[in-house]
Motif scaffolding. Structure first.
Motif, PDB file in Angstrom:
ATOM      1  N   GLY A  24       0.785  -1.235   0.000  1.00 43.62           N
ATOM      2  CA  GLY A  24       0.000   0.000   0.000  1.00 43.62           C
ATOM      3  C   GLY A  24       0.818   1.287   0.000  1.00 43.62           C
ATOM      4  N   SER A  25       1.951   1.300   0.666  1.00 42.28           N
ATOM      5  CA  SER A  25       2.662   2.580   0.813  1.00 42.28           C
ATOM      6  C   SER A  25       3.198   3.117  -0.509  1.00 42.28           C
ATOM      7  CB  SER A  25       3.789   2.462   1.829  1.00 42.28           C
ATOM      8  OG  SER A  25       3.246   2.495   3.131  1.00 42.28           O
ATOM      9  N   ASN A  83       1.731  12.051  -8.668  1.00 45.96           N
ATOM     10  CA  ASN A  83       1.202  11.258  -7.556  1.00 45.96           C
ATOM     11  C   ASN A  83      -0.038  11.957  -6.993  1.00 45.96           C
ATOM     12  OD1 ASN A  83       2.193  13.326  -5.714  1.00 45.96           O
ATOM     13  ND2 ASN A  83       4.228  12.465  -6.137  1.00 45.96           N
ATOM     14  N   ALA A  84      -0.665  11.286  -6.040  1.00 42.04           N
ATOM     15  CA  ALA A  84      -1.913  11.814  -5.470  1.00 42.04           C
ATOM     16  C   ALA A  84      -1.682  13.147  -4.772  1.00 42.04           C
ATOM     17  CB  ALA A  84      -2.496  10.792  -4.491  1.00 42.04           C
ATOM     18  N   THR A  85      -0.527  13.307  -4.158  1.00 38.45           N
ATOM     19  CA  THR A  85      -0.237  14.573  -3.467  1.00 38.45           C
ATOM     20  C   THR A  85      -0.266  15.727  -4.462  1.00 38.45           C
ATOM     21  OG1 THR A  85       1.204  13.316  -1.980  1.00 38.45           O
ATOM     22  CG2 THR A  85       1.403  15.700  -1.920  1.00 38.45           C
ATOM     23  N   TYR A 110      -5.358  11.888   4.780  1.00 36.61           N
ATOM     24  CA  TYR A 110      -3.918  11.681   4.590  1.00 36.61           C
ATOM     25  C   TYR A 110      -3.161  12.938   4.997  1.00 36.61           C
ATOM     26  CZ  TYR A 110       0.434  10.172   2.471  1.00 36.61           C
ATOM     27  OH  TYR A 110       1.742   9.804   2.271  1.00 36.61           O
ATOM     28  N   VAL A 163     -10.166   5.529   0.231  1.00 36.71           N
ATOM     29  CA  VAL A 163      -9.630   4.497   1.147  1.00 36.71           C
ATOM     30  C   VAL A 163      -8.656   5.237   2.059  1.00 36.71           C
ATOM     31  CG1 VAL A 163      -8.351   2.339   1.364  1.00 36.71           C
ATOM     32  CG2 VAL A 163      -9.780   2.737  -0.658  1.00 36.71           C
ATOM     33  N   ASP A 190      -9.829  11.902  -2.585  1.00 38.73           N
ATOM     34  CA  ASP A 190      -8.461  11.401  -2.570  1.00 38.73           C
ATOM     35  C   ASP A 190      -8.537   9.880  -2.683  1.00 38.73           C
ATOM     36  OD1 ASP A 190      -5.949  10.497  -2.069  1.00 38.73           O
ATOM     37  OD2 ASP A 190      -5.642  11.627  -0.212  1.00 38.73           O
ATOM     38  N   ALA A 192      -6.115   7.812  -3.630  1.00 38.34           N
ATOM     39  CA  ALA A 192      -4.740   7.322  -3.816  1.00 38.34           C
ATOM     40  C   ALA A 192      -4.686   5.795  -3.883  1.00 38.34           C
ATOM     41  CB  ALA A 192      -3.849   7.831  -2.682  1.00 38.34           C
ATOM     42  N   HIS A 193      -5.548   5.139  -3.092  1.00 39.58           N
ATOM     43  CA  HIS A 193      -5.544   3.667  -3.051  1.00 39.58           C
ATOM     44  C   HIS A 193      -6.657   3.051  -3.887  1.00 39.58           C
ATOM     45  CE1 HIS A 193      -2.502   2.951   0.051  1.00 39.58           C
ATOM     46  NE2 HIS A 193      -2.935   4.047   0.633  1.00 39.58           N
ATOM     47  N   ASN A 213      -3.634   7.087  -7.600  1.00 33.68           N
ATOM     48  CA  ASN A 213      -2.278   6.634  -7.911  1.00 33.68           C
ATOM     49  C   ASN A 213      -2.344   5.356  -8.735  1.00 33.68           C
ATOM     50  OD1 ASN A 213      -0.539   8.499  -6.739  1.00 33.68           O
ATOM     51  ND2 ASN A 213      -0.681   7.537  -4.717  1.00 33.68           N
ATOM     52  N   HIS A 215       0.761   3.935  -9.274  1.00 26.35           N
ATOM     53  CA  HIS A 215       1.958   3.211  -8.811  1.00 26.35           C
ATOM     54  C   HIS A 215       1.685   2.348  -7.584  1.00 26.35           C
ATOM     55  CE1 HIS A 215       2.643   7.470  -7.146  1.00 26.35           C
ATOM     56  NE2 HIS A 215       2.304   6.754  -6.088  1.00 26.35           N
ATOM     57  N   LYS A 216       0.521   2.488  -6.983  1.00 24.99           N
ATOM     58  CA  LYS A 216       0.224   1.604  -5.852  1.00 24.99           C
ATOM     59  C   LYS A 216      -0.350   0.287  -6.389  1.00 24.99           C
ATOM     60  CE  LYS A 216      -0.649   5.262  -2.405  1.00 24.99           C
ATOM     61  NZ  LYS A 216       0.373   5.087  -1.376  1.00 24.99           N
TER      62      LYS A 216
END
Ligand SMILES: Cc1ncc(COP(=O)(O)O)c(C=O)c1O
Length: 379
Positions: A24-25, A83-85, A110, A163, A190, A192-193, A213, A215-216
């Motif tokens: 996940g990270s 990325n999500a940020t 987050y 998530v 958001d 991201a996941h 994201n 890349h996750k």
């Protein structure tokens, strides 16, 4: 596709001596996807002028068109961001806030994105209001009530995690977005996941903007995220970096933010191929079930409880450790596990300490047995 777990692990470069249970990270990129990325880099370096001038613009749009269906979206409603940020920053920094305005975030939001909201709010004399997510095992009604209760007539934006990061909860985004819409509050989701983890239909979430994201859970190279914007929200939305495309529309502004290596974006097609070869929706369902199984296994071994369970599941599960304490205690335990040979993240939530497990194609039930051994020893 059968043969997940040990049968598929050779597709990654993961250290066989180390227990990877934290997809996940940062995700982990398979060899075939890295090879595709290197091929794009080779094309870029062979003829840079031709690549950036002729090849990259169309290739970028082709990659967006290829990514769109797995999100239930149209290719031209989404752009790549690192990325999500970055994606969340682009939305937050495109909006105008006035003194006294409120930006709603979640207590399980987050950290980096909440900081971005605080930064934007502080520059405008606005403030950030936190809706408290009930925990553990919140039911959807209680989450919706918490968000509804935090909306005021000054709320100008809600930033909602699809998530959550440390607590691995899938929040009822559609219902939350409906509540926000009823209060006239636009929603930045958001996610991201989200991609490669949940079965997504981004427009149907009701969000105005959705950031994700690749890349996750889709296993794209690091630095591959996207920003989707509802057609009505694309005007006035700008990347954090203003460049040549300024004033030429959503896609043009985001597709060129200065000379950069776009190979992670372009290799998303290889990541999608890989994800589909491993089963696509079947893999996602398998990972969600395995994460729940892994968390339950650990809770059983440790005599504690799991953190989620009333809402939808995802490829991450949460288990309480038999420890109380603050973030520094959680961090110390996380470091102890890293020294012991595993990467499971450990976080303090509401005074208790929780460990998150991830399940990706290369994981098996045996990984969580081994993790339980390491955790028991570290305790
Ligand atoms: C909910 C959430 N938002 C944003 C991020 C940030 O992702 P990135 O570092 O790729 O920008 C994460 C990372 O784990 C996350 O869990």
């Amino acid at each position: 596709m059968s043969g997940w777990g040990d049968a598929i692990r050779h597709e990654w470069d993961l250290d066989p001596a180390f227990l990877t249970v934290n997809h996940g990270s940062y995700g982990a990129t398979p060899r075939s996807v890295l090879a595709a990325q290197r091929e794009w880099q080779g094309r870029m370096e062979a003829q840079p002028v031709r690549f950036f001038g002729r090849e990259a613009p169309a290739a970028l749009r082709a990659a967006a068109a290829r990514l769109a269906p797995i999100l239930g979206a149209e290719g031209d409603d989404l752009v790549f961001v690192e990325n999500a940020t970055v994606g969340c920053n682009a939305v937050l920094r495109s909006l105008d806030f006035s003194p006294g305005d409120e930006i709603l975030v979640l207590s399980h939001g987050y950290g980096a994105v909440v900081k971005a909201a605080r930064y934007v709010a502080s520059r405008a004399g606005a403030r950030v209001v936190e809706a408290r997510v009930p925990f553990p095992r919140p039911d959807d009604d209680a989450v919706v009530a918490a968000v509804a209760g935090a909306i005021t007539r000054r709320t100008r934006l809600a930033v909602l995690d699809h998530v959550t990061s440390a607590s691995a909860l899938v929040l009822p985004l559609r219902r939350l977005a409906d509540v926000c819409r009823a209060g006239g509050v636009p929603v930045l989701a958001d996610g991201a996941h989200g991609p490669g983890n949940l079965d997504l239909d981004v427009p149907a979430t009701g969000a105005d903007w959705y950031v994700g994201n690749c890349h996750k859970w889709l296993c794209a190279p690091k630095g591959c995220g996207f920003l989707w914007a509802a057609p009505a929200r694309q005007a006035g939305l700008h990347p954090v970096t203003i460049s040549h495309g300024y004033g030429q529309g959503f896609v043009a502004e985001f597709d060129w933010t200065g000379t950069r290596d776009m190979s992670a974006y372009l290799a998303v097609t290889a990541a999608l191929d890989f994800h589909e070869r491993l089963g696509g929706p079947a893999l996602r369902a398998r990972n969600r079930a395995l994460a729940a199984e892994g968390a339950a296994l650990l809770a059983g071994r440790l005599g504690t409880e799991t953190g989620s369970g009333n809402g939808a599941t995802n490829a991450m599960g949460l288990v309480r450790l038999p420890l109380a304490g603050d973030p520094s205690r959680a961090l110390a335990f996380r470091e102890r596990l890293l020294d012991a040979g595993t990467d499971a993240p450990v976080n303090a939530i509401d005074g208790d300490i929780w460990l998150r497990v991830s399940a990706q194609a290369y994981n098996t039930r045996a990984d969580y047995e081994r993790l339980a051994d390491l955790v028991e020893r570290a305790l």
